[in-house]
Design a protein around this motif. Structure first.
Motif, PDB file in Angstrom:
ATOM      1  N   ASP A 116      26.837  41.955 -16.462  1.00 20.82           N
ATOM      2  CA  ASP A 116      25.484  41.524 -16.111  1.00 20.82           C
ATOM      3  C   ASP A 116      25.539  40.244 -15.298  1.00 20.82           C
ATOM      4  OD1 ASP A 116      22.726  41.484 -15.977  1.00 20.82           O
ATOM      5  OD2 ASP A 116      22.470  40.546 -17.927  1.00 20.82           O
ATOM      6  N   ALA A 117      26.420  40.242 -14.303  1.00 20.11           N
ATOM      7  CA  ALA A 117      26.645  39.042 -13.503  1.00 20.11           C
ATOM      8  C   ALA A 117      25.423  38.626 -12.712  1.00 20.11           C
ATOM      9  CB  ALA A 117      27.825  39.266 -12.563  1.00 20.11           C
ATOM     10  N   GLU A 118      24.486  39.557 -12.479  1.00 20.11           N
ATOM     11  CA  GLU A 118      23.312  39.258 -11.652  1.00 20.11           C
ATOM     12  C   GLU A 118      22.031  39.116 -12.470  1.00 20.11           C
ATOM     13  OE1 GLU A 118      23.094  41.352  -7.801  1.00 20.11           O
ATOM     14  OE2 GLU A 118      24.859  42.438  -8.492  1.00 20.11           O
ATOM     15  N   GLY A 119      22.170  38.868 -13.752  1.00 16.51           N
ATOM     16  CA  GLY A 119      21.002  38.608 -14.573  1.00 16.51           C
ATOM     17  C   GLY A 119      20.007  39.745 -14.624  1.00 16.51           C
ATOM     18  N   GLY A 120      20.490  40.977 -14.654  1.00 18.17           N
ATOM     19  CA  GLY A 120      19.619  42.137 -14.777  1.00 18.17           C
ATOM     20  C   GLY A 120      19.225  42.775 -13.465  1.00 18.17           C
ATOM     21  N   ALA A 121      19.592  42.150 -12.334  1.00 18.81           N
ATOM     22  CA  ALA A 121      19.232  42.721 -11.042  1.00 18.81           C
ATOM     23  C   ALA A 121      19.893  44.075 -10.830  1.00 18.81           C
ATOM     24  CB  ALA A 121      19.616  41.766  -9.911  1.00 18.81           C
ATOM     25  N   THR A 122      21.095  44.241 -11.369  1.00 17.49           N
ATOM     26  CA  THR A 122      21.790  45.520 -11.329  1.00 17.49           C
ATOM     27  C   THR A 122      22.167  45.912 -12.756  1.00 17.49           C
ATOM     28  OG1 THR A 122      23.935  44.434 -10.988  1.00 17.49           O
ATOM     29  CG2 THR A 122      22.711  45.118  -9.017  1.00 17.49           C
ATOM     30  N   VAL A 123      22.326  47.198 -12.969  1.00 16.15           N
ATOM     31  CA  VAL A 123      22.652  47.716 -14.302  1.00 16.15           C
ATOM     32  C   VAL A 123      23.952  48.516 -14.223  1.00 16.15           C
ATOM     33  CG1 VAL A 123      21.920  49.275 -16.142  1.00 16.15           C
ATOM     34  CG2 VAL A 123      20.237  47.822 -14.995  1.00 16.15           C
ATOM     35  N   PRO A 124      24.929  48.255 -15.094  1.00 18.00           N
ATOM     36  CA  PRO A 124      26.212  48.962 -15.068  1.00 18.00           C
ATOM     37  C   PRO A 124      26.112  50.317 -15.781  1.00 18.00           C
ATOM     38  CG  PRO A 124      26.254  47.341 -16.805  1.00 18.00           C
ATOM     39  CD  PRO A 124      24.914  47.211 -16.138  1.00 18.00           C
ATOM     40  N   TYR A 125      25.539  51.291 -15.101  1.00 20.77           N
ATOM     41  CA  TYR A 125      25.271  52.583 -15.748  1.00 20.77           C
ATOM     42  C   TYR A 125      26.529  53.230 -16.302  1.00 20.77           C
ATOM     43  CZ  TYR A 125      20.884  51.940 -13.237  1.00 20.77           C
ATOM     44  OH  TYR A 125      19.709  51.433 -12.756  1.00 20.77           O
ATOM     45  N   GLU A 126      27.631  53.160 -15.565  1.00 21.36           N
ATOM     46  CA  GLU A 126      28.865  53.797 -16.021  1.00 21.36           C
ATOM     47  C   GLU A 126      29.376  53.150 -17.306  1.00 21.36           C
ATOM     48  OE1 GLU A 126      31.761  53.916 -12.967  1.00 21.36           O
ATOM     49  OE2 GLU A 126      30.604  55.243 -11.653  1.00 21.36           O
ATOM     50  N   GLU A 127      29.194  51.839 -17.432  1.00 19.76           N
ATOM     51  CA  GLU A 127      29.622  51.157 -18.646  1.00 19.76           C
ATOM     52  C   GLU A 127      28.757  51.577 -19.836  1.00 19.76           C
ATOM     53  OE1 GLU A 127      29.908  46.963 -18.018  1.00 19.76           O
ATOM     54  OE2 GLU A 127      31.079  47.176 -16.174  1.00 19.76           O
ATOM     55  N   PHE A 128      27.491  51.813 -19.593  1.00 20.62           N
ATOM     56  CA  PHE A 128      26.637  52.335 -20.650  1.00 20.62           C
ATOM     57  C   PHE A 128      27.109  53.730 -21.070  1.00 20.62           C
ATOM     58  CE2 PHE A 128      23.457  49.074 -19.556  1.00 20.62           C
ATOM     59  CZ  PHE A 128      22.951  48.780 -20.816  1.00 20.62           C
ATOM     60  N   VAL A 129      27.460  54.547 -20.092  1.00 22.57           N
ATOM     61  CA  VAL A 129      27.960  55.885 -20.403  1.00 22.57           C
ATOM     62  C   VAL A 129      29.212  55.803 -21.253  1.00 22.57           C
ATOM     63  CG1 VAL A 129      28.952  57.987 -19.431  1.00 22.57           C
ATOM     64  CG2 VAL A 129      26.935  56.964 -18.362  1.00 22.57           C
ATOM     65  N   LEU A 143      14.123  45.035 -16.757  1.00 24.20           N
ATOM     66  CA  LEU A 143      14.302  46.401 -16.284  1.00 24.20           C
ATOM     67  C   LEU A 143      13.180  46.831 -15.336  1.00 24.20           C
ATOM     68  CD1 LEU A 143      15.423  48.478 -19.403  1.00 24.20           C
ATOM     69  CD2 LEU A 143      16.822  47.842 -17.431  1.00 24.20           C
ATOM     70  N   THR A 144      13.565  47.438 -14.219  1.00 19.34           N
ATOM     71  CA  THR A 144      12.591  48.056 -13.335  1.00 19.34           C
ATOM     72  C   THR A 144      12.345  49.480 -13.813  1.00 19.34           C
ATOM     73  OG1 THR A 144      14.262  48.950 -11.832  1.00 19.34           O
ATOM     74  CG2 THR A 144      13.484  46.688 -11.408  1.00 19.34           C
ATOM     75  N   GLN A 145      11.322  50.115 -13.263  1.00 21.05           N
ATOM     76  CA  GLN A 145      11.056  51.499 -13.638  1.00 21.05           C
ATOM     77  C   GLN A 145      12.233  52.392 -13.289  1.00 21.05           C
ATOM     78  OE1 GLN A 145       7.910  52.676 -15.163  1.00 21.05           O
ATOM     79  NE2 GLN A 145       9.464  54.194 -15.689  1.00 21.05           N
ATOM     80  N   GLU A 146      12.834  52.167 -12.127  1.00 22.27           N
ATOM     81  CA  GLU A 146      13.987  52.975 -11.710  1.00 22.27           C
ATOM     82  C   GLU A 146      15.162  52.775 -12.666  1.00 22.27           C
ATOM     83  OE1 GLU A 146      16.894  53.711  -7.815  1.00 22.27           O
ATOM     84  OE2 GLU A 146      15.516  51.994  -7.863  1.00 22.27           O
ATOM     85  N   GLN A 147      15.447  51.533 -13.027  1.00 24.23           N
ATOM     86  CA  GLN A 147      16.544  51.264 -13.954  1.00 24.23           C
ATOM     87  C   GLN A 147      16.280  51.905 -15.307  1.00 24.23           C
ATOM     88  OE1 GLN A 147      16.486  46.985 -13.768  1.00 24.23           O
ATOM     89  NE2 GLN A 147      18.105  46.881 -12.216  1.00 24.23           N
ATOM     90  N   TYR A 148      15.059  51.786 -15.762  1.00 21.09           N
ATOM     91  CA  TYR A 148      14.690  52.391 -17.049  1.00 21.09           C
ATOM     92  C   TYR A 148      14.891  53.901 -17.015  1.00 21.09           C
ATOM     93  CZ  TYR A 148      11.690  54.418 -20.637  1.00 21.09           C
ATOM     94  OH  TYR A 148      11.206  55.176 -21.668  1.00 21.09           O
ATOM     95  N   ASP A 149      14.415  54.536 -15.951  1.00 20.89           N
ATOM     96  CA  ASP A 149      14.520  55.990 -15.863  1.00 20.89           C
ATOM     97  C   ASP A 149      15.976  56.444 -15.869  1.00 20.89           C
ATOM     98  OD1 ASP A 149      11.769  56.185 -15.774  1.00 20.89           O
ATOM     99  OD2 ASP A 149      11.662  56.329 -13.584  1.00 20.89           O
TER     100      ASP A 149
END
Length: 341
Positions: A116-129, A143-149
């Protein structure tokens, strides 16, 4: 919180702990995993700003994103398997001290660290997987709507109830408790924190009715935190009142901070100023900076300062574990009393 991290990148948040110890089972990995099953009834449905989330059964692998939900889960006896990193506060692949202590005291393996180096601006989806969560808690996040989805395709996601980065600290604990099927445990955690605040207010009667403004120097302007920000809200719990000037000057349109130019600093009238800084040197420079003397409370020396990234994190805003951490609210309370004295 996103502002806190953005500022850091550009310029360079006992009672709750006791409740955690009581809730964490017998202290080994197996017991902690069993304890994660929760005690409430499922399914649970939560409605939030980005949608509606149904949690069909008690989660066993919880991931957290944003701020404070890790601590809320731990205080309820559930140890997340993956948490967002805190690069500004404690460095790469490290945990906040109160979080690390909780895992170690319970004998639970440390969680995977999500980039989370960018303070939530990007989300590490693969790491969540890779973490394979069955629930993602993000009630205090950006979280943006796109990130949430996209995250919702990995596991059910609980987002913030209203706007990004504005969920009150106590509401976050309630949301996490409901999502984990532990509403009664959530009430117990909140009761302990409320008792700490009540005791603090009783021990410091000077706080009652005293107006406060919370700021961070941006060089040419100051960031002023609004009533929507939890680090401000928590001060009202110990007796302070948000200075009317904070609201009168607010240009954020419902946000948790706004920028106030140096030319308007004389309008920021408050009995006491709370200022946040990355280092002790920055804190000292703040008090000496000629432009900032336009703030009446600064000119009068009525300033309580928080410096050092970890200490700033402990109160920005406080969490279920950091609220009574010695370097957090207790130290800020002492500084506030000294400013008024």
């Amino acid at each position: 919180m996103r502002l806190r991290r953005s500022l850091a990148v550009a310029a360079i948040a006992a009672t709750a702990l006791a409740l955690t110890a009581c809730a964490s089972g017998s202290g080994d990995d197996t017991d902690a995993a069993d304890d994660a099953a929760g005690t409430g009834e499922f399914p649970v449905t939560l409605t939030h700003a980005l949608g509606e989330t149904e949690i069909a059964e008690a989660p066993e692998r919880v991931a957290t994103w944003g701020w404070g939900s890790t601590e809320a889960a731990i205080a309820l006896g559930v140890y997340p398997v993956a948490v967002a990193e805190q690069p500004w506060t404690v460095g790469e692949d490290a945990l906040l001290p109160w979080v690390e202590e909780a895992y170690d005291e319970a004998g639970v393996e440390h969680p995977a660290i999500l980039d989370d180096a960018e303070g939530g601006a990007t989300v590490p989806y693969e790491e969540f997987v890779d973490a394979a969560p069955d629930l993602i808690l993000a009630p205090y996040s950006g979280l943006t709507q796109e990130q949430y989805d996209l995250l919702n395709e990995i596991a059910p996601v609980v987002a913030y109830p209203d706007a990004p980065w504005t969920t009150p600290w106590d509401e976050e604990i309630r949301i996490v408790a409901e999502a984990l099927g532990r509403p009664a445990d959530g009430d117990a955690v909140l009761a302990g924190i409320d008792e700490y605040f009540a005791t603090t207010a009783e021990e410091h009667p000077d706080f009652a009715g005293t107006t406060v403004a919370n700021v961070w120097d941006g060089d040419g302007f100051v960031y002023v935190y609004t009533a929507a920000d939890a680090r401000v809200d928590v001060l009202t719990d110990i007796g302070f009142e948000i200075a009317p000037s904070v609201t009168e000057l607010d240009t954020s349109d419902g946000g948790f901070y706004y920028e106030l130019s140096y030319e308007e600093l004389d309008k920021l009238d408050a009995d006491v100023i709370v200022s946040y800084h990355s280092t002790e040197d920055e804190a000292a420079a703040f008090l000496e900076k000629s432009e900032l003397q336009a703030i009446p409370a600064v000119a009068a020396g009525r300033v309580a300062q928080v410096f050092d990234p970890v200490k700033v994190s402990a109160v920005s805003p406080p969490t279920a574990l950091s609220v009574t951490w010695s370097g957090g609210m207790p130290e800020l309370v002492e500084s506030l009393q000294a400013a008024l004295d």
